[in-house]
Scaffold this motif. Sequence first.
Motif, PDB file in Angstrom:
ATOM      1  N   GLY A  67      42.301  47.423  37.308  1.00 37.28           N
ATOM      2  CA  GLY A  67      41.371  47.363  35.958  1.00 37.28           C
ATOM      3  C   GLY A  67      42.294  47.065  34.950  1.00 37.28           C
ATOM      4  N   GLY A  68      43.670  46.437  35.085  1.00 38.69           N
ATOM      5  CA  GLY A  68      44.198  45.736  33.999  1.00 38.69           C
ATOM      6  C   GLY A  68      44.191  44.380  33.810  1.00 38.69           C
ATOM      7  N   SER A  69      45.316  44.360  32.978  1.00 36.11           N
ATOM      8  CA  SER A  69      45.284  42.648  32.439  1.00 36.11           C
ATOM      9  C   SER A  69      46.232  42.064  32.245  1.00 36.11           C
ATOM     10  CB  SER A  69      44.928  42.469  31.264  1.00 36.11           C
ATOM     11  OG  SER A  69      45.230  43.251  29.790  1.00 36.11           O
ATOM     12  N   VAL A  70      47.235  40.404  32.467  1.00 29.14           N
ATOM     13  CA  VAL A  70      48.710  40.008  32.084  1.00 29.14           C
ATOM     14  C   VAL A  70      48.140  39.031  31.341  1.00 29.14           C
ATOM     15  CG1 VAL A  70      49.967  38.733  33.413  1.00 29.14           C
ATOM     16  CG2 VAL A  70      48.824  40.729  34.590  1.00 29.14           C
ATOM     17  N   ASP A  71      49.393  38.802  30.215  1.00 33.35           N
ATOM     18  CA  ASP A  71      49.336  37.729  29.281  1.00 33.35           C
ATOM     19  C   ASP A  71      50.834  37.270  29.675  1.00 33.35           C
ATOM     20  OD1 ASP A  71      47.356  38.362  27.869  1.00 33.35           O
ATOM     21  OD2 ASP A  71      47.825  40.018  27.199  1.00 33.35           O
ATOM     22  N   THR A  72      50.636  35.762  29.419  1.00 31.78           N
ATOM     23  CA  THR A  72      52.194  34.978  29.548  1.00 31.78           C
ATOM     24  C   THR A  72      52.033  34.688  28.145  1.00 31.78           C
ATOM     25  OG1 THR A  72      51.226  33.395  30.599  1.00 31.78           O
ATOM     26  CG2 THR A  72      52.369  34.795  31.557  1.00 31.78           C
ATOM     27  N   ASP A  73      53.538  34.257  27.485  1.00 27.73           N
ATOM     28  CA  ASP A  73      53.630  33.396  26.416  1.00 27.73           C
ATOM     29  C   ASP A  73      54.990  32.818  26.320  1.00 27.73           C
ATOM     30  OD1 ASP A  73      53.223  32.238  23.342  1.00 27.73           O
ATOM     31  OD2 ASP A  73      55.102  34.155  23.190  1.00 27.73           O
ATOM     32  N   THR A  74      54.946  31.430  25.934  1.00 29.58           N
ATOM     33  CA  THR A  74      56.117  30.977  26.106  1.00 29.58           C
ATOM     34  C   THR A  74      56.477  29.793  24.694  1.00 29.58           C
ATOM     35  OG1 THR A  74      55.600  29.742  28.327  1.00 29.58           O
ATOM     36  CG2 THR A  74      56.666  28.477  27.789  1.00 29.58           C
ATOM     37  N   GLN A  75      58.144  30.293  24.696  1.00 32.87           N
ATOM     38  CA  GLN A  75      58.464  29.739  23.216  1.00 32.87           C
ATOM     39  C   GLN A  75      59.713  28.805  23.413  1.00 32.87           C
ATOM     40  OE1 GLN A  75      57.200  30.093  20.775  1.00 32.87           O
ATOM     41  NE2 GLN A  75      55.440  31.609  20.990  1.00 32.87           N
ATOM     42  N   ALA A  76      59.805  27.947  23.301  1.00 26.15           N
ATOM     43  CA  ALA A  76      61.016  26.566  23.606  1.00 26.15           C
ATOM     44  C   ALA A  76      61.848  27.319  24.547  1.00 26.15           C
ATOM     45  CB  ALA A  76      61.892  26.936  21.973  1.00 26.15           C
TER      46      ALA A  76
ATOM     47  N   SER B  46      62.070  30.253  26.331  1.00 26.33           N
ATOM     48  CA  SER B  46      61.758  31.966  26.118  1.00 26.33           C
ATOM     49  C   SER B  46      60.404  32.066  26.998  1.00 26.33           C
ATOM     50  CB  SER B  46      61.636  32.915  24.982  1.00 26.33           C
ATOM     51  OG  SER B  46      61.463  34.107  25.147  1.00 26.33           O
ATOM     52  N   TRP B  47      60.244  32.758  27.416  1.00 28.46           N
ATOM     53  CA  TRP B  47      59.216  33.290  28.720  1.00 28.46           C
ATOM     54  C   TRP B  47      59.063  34.654  29.077  1.00 28.46           C
ATOM     55  CZ3 TRP B  47      58.307  35.041  33.850  1.00 28.46           C
ATOM     56  CH2 TRP B  47      57.135  35.199  34.002  1.00 28.46           C
ATOM     57  N   THR B  48      57.732  35.116  28.115  1.00 31.62           N
ATOM     58  CA  THR B  48      57.476  36.516  28.312  1.00 31.62           C
ATOM     59  C   THR B  48      55.953  36.255  29.506  1.00 31.62           C
ATOM     60  OG1 THR B  48      58.411  36.675  26.533  1.00 31.62           O
ATOM     61  CG2 THR B  48      56.635  38.745  26.818  1.00 31.62           C
ATOM     62  N   LEU B  49      56.544  37.909  30.270  1.00 26.22           N
ATOM     63  CA  LEU B  49      54.586  38.229  30.888  1.00 26.22           C
ATOM     64  C   LEU B  49      54.745  39.722  30.835  1.00 26.22           C
ATOM     65  CD1 LEU B  49      53.730  37.567  33.639  1.00 26.22           C
ATOM     66  CD2 LEU B  49      54.271  39.683  33.582  1.00 26.22           C
ATOM     67  N   THR B  50      53.469  40.069  30.239  1.00 24.69           N
ATOM     68  CA  THR B  50      53.379  41.397  29.507  1.00 24.69           C
ATOM     69  C   THR B  50      52.670  41.780  30.498  1.00 24.69           C
ATOM     70  OG1 THR B  50      53.656  41.228  27.322  1.00 24.69           O
ATOM     71  CG2 THR B  50      52.830  43.045  27.954  1.00 24.69           C
ATOM     72  N   ALA B  51      52.543  43.015  31.470  1.00 17.17           N
ATOM     73  CA  ALA B  51      51.230  43.563  31.834  1.00 17.17           C
ATOM     74  C   ALA B  51      50.696  44.822  31.555  1.00 17.17           C
ATOM     75  CB  ALA B  51      51.642  43.580  33.585  1.00 17.17           C
ATOM     76  N   HIS B  52      49.132  44.939  31.477  1.00 16.30           N
ATOM     77  CA  HIS B  52      49.124  45.980  30.720  1.00 16.30           C
ATOM     78  C   HIS B  52      48.095  47.094  32.264  1.00 16.30           C
ATOM     79  CE1 HIS B  52      49.409  45.072  26.869  1.00 16.30           C
ATOM     80  NE2 HIS B  52      49.203  43.773  27.355  1.00 16.30           N
ATOM     81  N   LEU B  53      48.672  48.441  32.779  1.00 15.82           N
ATOM     82  CA  LEU B  53      48.163  49.131  33.490  1.00 15.82           C
ATOM     83  C   LEU B  53      47.438  49.844  33.059  1.00 15.82           C
ATOM     84  CD1 LEU B  53      50.167  48.329  36.091  1.00 15.82           C
ATOM     85  CD2 LEU B  53      48.518  46.777  35.861  1.00 15.82           C
ATOM     86  N   PRO B  54      45.972  50.080  33.459  1.00 17.91           N
ATOM     87  CA  PRO B  54      45.649  51.508  32.447  1.00 17.91           C
ATOM     88  C   PRO B  54      45.847  52.777  33.843  1.00 17.91           C
ATOM     89  CG  PRO B  54      43.983  50.202  33.469  1.00 17.91           C
ATOM     90  CD  PRO B  54      44.793  49.469  33.284  1.00 17.91           C
ATOM     91  N   THR B  55      45.912  54.379  32.967  1.00 18.64           N
ATOM     92  CA  THR B  55      46.590  54.884  33.769  1.00 18.64           C
ATOM     93  C   THR B  55      45.417  56.039  34.376  1.00 18.64           C
ATOM     94  OG1 THR B  55      47.314  56.326  32.011  1.00 18.64           O
ATOM     95  CG2 THR B  55      48.686  54.844  33.377  1.00 18.64           C
ATOM     96  N   ALA B  56      44.523  55.750  33.287  1.00 24.46           N
ATOM     97  CA  ALA B  56      43.383  56.365  33.806  1.00 24.46           C
ATOM     98  C   ALA B  56      42.693  56.377  35.357  1.00 24.46           C
ATOM     99  CB  ALA B  56      41.769  55.688  33.066  1.00 24.46           C
ATOM    100  N   ALA B  57      42.354  55.169  35.600  1.00 20.76           N
ATOM    101  CA  ALA B  57      42.061  55.058  37.320  1.00 20.76           C
ATOM    102  C   ALA B  57      43.326  54.566  37.935  1.00 20.76           C
ATOM    103  CB  ALA B  57      41.141  53.845  37.194  1.00 20.76           C
ATOM    104  N   ASP B  58      43.807  55.933  38.938  1.00 20.93           N
ATOM    105  CA  ASP B  58      43.945  55.593  39.197  1.00 20.93           C
ATOM    106  C   ASP B  58      44.527  55.101  41.182  1.00 20.93           C
ATOM    107  OD1 ASP B  58      47.702  58.169  39.648  1.00 20.93           O
ATOM    108  OD2 ASP B  58      47.423  56.143  39.534  1.00 20.93           O
ATOM    109  N   ALA B  59      45.556  55.424  42.283  1.00 22.08           N
ATOM    110  CA  ALA B  59      45.107  55.239  43.004  1.00 22.08           C
ATOM    111  C   ALA B  59      43.593  55.291  43.977  1.00 22.08           C
ATOM    112  CB  ALA B  59      45.570  56.076  44.305  1.00 22.08           C
ATOM    113  N   PRO B  60      43.339  53.873  44.304  1.00 22.02           N
ATOM    114  CA  PRO B  60      42.068  54.063  45.404  1.00 22.02           C
ATOM    115  C   PRO B  60      42.063  54.692  46.346  1.00 22.02           C
ATOM    116  CG  PRO B  60      43.315  52.006  45.585  1.00 22.02           C
ATOM    117  CD  PRO B  60      44.352  52.823  44.892  1.00 22.02           C
ATOM    118  N   SER B  61      40.731  55.396  46.861  1.00 27.05           N
ATOM    119  CA  SER B  61      40.834  56.012  47.402  1.00 27.05           C
ATOM    120  C   SER B  61      40.027  55.199  48.871  1.00 27.05           C
ATOM    121  CB  SER B  61      39.083  57.105  47.476  1.00 27.05           C
ATOM    122  OG  SER B  61      38.232  56.624  46.815  1.00 27.05           O
TER     123      SER B  61
END
Length: 169
Positions: free
Chosen positions: A143-152, A154-169
């Motif tokens: 249920g999360g997402s990933v964003d990336t950014d490149t500047q000269a 520098s490269w950045t990856l950000t992962a956002h993961l909600p904690t509400a929904a946890d381990a699959p059953s």
Amino acid sequence: MEDPAAARSRAPLPGGTRPPRHATRNTHTPPKHHSHASPHPQQPSDFASIDGAITYAQQSGFTIINLFNEYAPLSEYRDAVGAEILYLVFSHIAELDKNASLTVTGSATEEALTLTISALTDRAPVLGARHMGEIRALATSVGGSVDTDTQAASWTLTAHLPTAADAPS
């Protein structure tokens, strides 16, 4: 079949003698240096955790500044997903620049886990051109997402993961 140049180099010398066969090859082998350091870092006991992934990458030779804060306890599952994202990102970076300087920031709160990995490398445009499909698929599967950014350089990856929904059953 023998190389014609090698055969000519062993042609009879004046007087009918041939140089010894080994004289036409470079037979010098540099001495092997034995290191007492292990060729592979020891797997930390917390390998499937965010801290363990960072520690393992540091032991593997990465220069990493770790600014990740865990304000709320992570479940083992969420910690393992975060670690897997780190391992995948580190793998992509290592393919291109093992000497890149890395910073891991982010936090674990009651609502979400956010991981940001920044790499200072002249290979940033190459990283930026990669889709990072396996990382996106992993984040999306929880249920999360990933964003990336490149500047000269520098490269950045950000992962956002909600904690509400946890381990699959």
